[in-house]
Design an enzyme around this catalytic site. Structure first.
Site, PDB file in Angstrom:
ATOM      1  N   SER A 134       2.380  -0.708   5.922  1.00  0.00           N
ATOM      2  CA  SER A 134       2.805  -0.395   4.550  1.00  0.00           C
ATOM      3  C   SER A 134       4.086   0.425   4.552  1.00  0.00           C
ATOM      4  O   SER A 134       4.327   1.210   5.486  1.00  0.00           O
ATOM      5  CB  SER A 134       1.688   0.402   3.866  1.00  0.00           C
ATOM      6  OG  SER A 134       2.148   0.982   2.674  1.00  0.00           O
ATOM      7  N   TYR A 147      -3.338   8.307   4.736  1.00  0.00           N
ATOM      8  CA  TYR A 147      -3.048   6.867   4.670  1.00  0.00           C
ATOM      9  C   TYR A 147      -1.677   6.530   5.265  1.00  0.00           C
ATOM     10  O   TYR A 147      -1.555   5.628   6.094  1.00  0.00           O
ATOM     11  CB  TYR A 147      -3.159   6.352   3.233  1.00  0.00           C
ATOM     12  CG  TYR A 147      -2.824   4.876   3.139  1.00  0.00           C
ATOM     13  CD1 TYR A 147      -3.702   3.914   3.630  1.00  0.00           C
ATOM     14  CD2 TYR A 147      -1.613   4.443   2.589  1.00  0.00           C
ATOM     15  CE1 TYR A 147      -3.386   2.558   3.580  1.00  0.00           C
ATOM     16  CE2 TYR A 147      -1.297   3.087   2.536  1.00  0.00           C
ATOM     17  CZ  TYR A 147      -2.190   2.155   3.038  1.00  0.00           C
ATOM     18  OH  TYR A 147      -1.864   0.817   2.996  1.00  0.00           O
TER      19      TYR A 147
END
Ligand SMILES: NC(=O)c1ccc[n+]([C@@H]2O[C@H](COP(=O)([O-])OP(=O)(O)OC[C@H]3O[C@@H](n4cnc5c(N)ncnc54)[C@H](OP(=O)(O)O)[C@@H]3O)[C@@H](O)[C@H]2O)c1
Length: 267
Positions: A134, A147
């Site tokens: 990501s 994350y």
């Protein structure tokens, strides 16, 4: 035709990766926890593409689940490490067990499956490993959660392996797909407010672009679908960490005006 193992194939981007690979004639091993959703997808793919589709129900945040899938990864022609989760709860507010499960899924599982697949691929002299990452892992973190760090690990591991002499001298490719916001269940499950429509990509578009890139003669090591996110990824990649101390940018997803009180908490 050879088999592709796709984790997190029960919905979202993973299901679209499975479809894009089936359309290229790959037999599939679909991995996730939701066995009924996997069976349903398997039926649809068999009917549409006449490929062999096997369902492998496993929780990749557990030791048992991981060891089942490692066996399949070791034989795979293509491995797609897609299963993952986010969280909109700040690191200081989560229960450690939830944090540990997130890291097991986002860090340990892709590392363990890449480890299982790579040796076999190098011995056979061919294969493709696709690790889904990501833009949240591309630069200074602003989320107040683990994350971004978990995705940074995936991108970095991919780059380290892809540029190793052993891999460069073989027909094995290791590629990271660095994604921006994709329309899926991810944000609702994590309790994160989604991005505006202009920055939201369709999972079908992402899967097709990424699978096409993966099948280039020399696949890119780091691939970002869509030019908007290519620009953002480059900016984040080169932004100094102190950028995030600028008022307004310093707020993280868990405390800012984008606060997530209307969403369920946890991963
Ligand atoms: N959506 C985005 O905006 C975005 C942006 C950047 C990167 N990504 C990355 O893209 C990947 C796919 O996300 P998505 O958007 O498709 O999310 P999603 O719709 O929530 O799908 C997540 C998939 O992972 C599986 N999964 C979750 N926990 C699992 C576990 N413990 N064991 C096995 N499988 C598990 C889920 O299946 P079960 O629940 O059936 O197990 C599901 O198939 C993730 O790695 C995410 O970090 C997403």
């Amino acid at each position: 035709m050879s088999a592709a193992v796709v984790t997190g194939a029960s919905r979202g981007i993973g299901w679209q990766f499975a479809r894009a690979l089936a359309s290229r004639g790959y037999d599939l091993v679909l991995v996730a926890r939701d066995g009924a959703a996997l069976e349903d997808i398997a039926l649809r793919l068999r009917a549409e593409f006449s490929v062999v589709v096997e369902v492998c129900r496993a929780d990749l945040s557990t030791r048992e689940g991981l060891s089942t899938v490692r066996g399949r990864a070791a034989e795979a022609e293509v491995l797609v490490n897609n299963a993952g989760a986010g969280t909109g709860v700040s690191f200081s507010s989560t229960e450690w067990t939830a944090e540990r499960d997130l890291l097991a899924l986002n860090v340990l599982a892709p590392a363990a499956l890449t480890h299982a697949a790579l040796r076999g691929m190098l011995q056979r002299g061919r294969g493709r490993i696709l690790n889904i990452s990501s833009v949240a892992g591309s630069g200074p973190a602003w989320q107040g959660t683990a994350y971004g760090a978990s995705r940074a690990f995936v991108t970095r591991l991919t780059e380290d392996l892809a540029y190793s002499r052993q891999v460069r001298r073989s027909d094995v490719a290791v590629m990271a797909a660095v994604l921006g916001h994709v329309d899926s269940n991810f944000h609702a499950a994590a309790g994160i407010v989604p991005s505006p429509p202009l920055l939201t990509l369709k999972p079908e578009f992402v899967a097709h672009a990424v699978v096409r890139a993966l099948h280039r003669r020399r696949p890119p090591v780091r691939y970002v679908p869509s030019w908007r996110y290519r620009v953002l990824d480059t900016l984040l990649h080169h932004a100094p960490a102190r950028t995030m101390t600028i008022p307004g940018l310093a707020d993280d997803f868990t405390t800012s005006r984008f606060g997530n009180s209307e969403f369920p908490r946890g991963t």
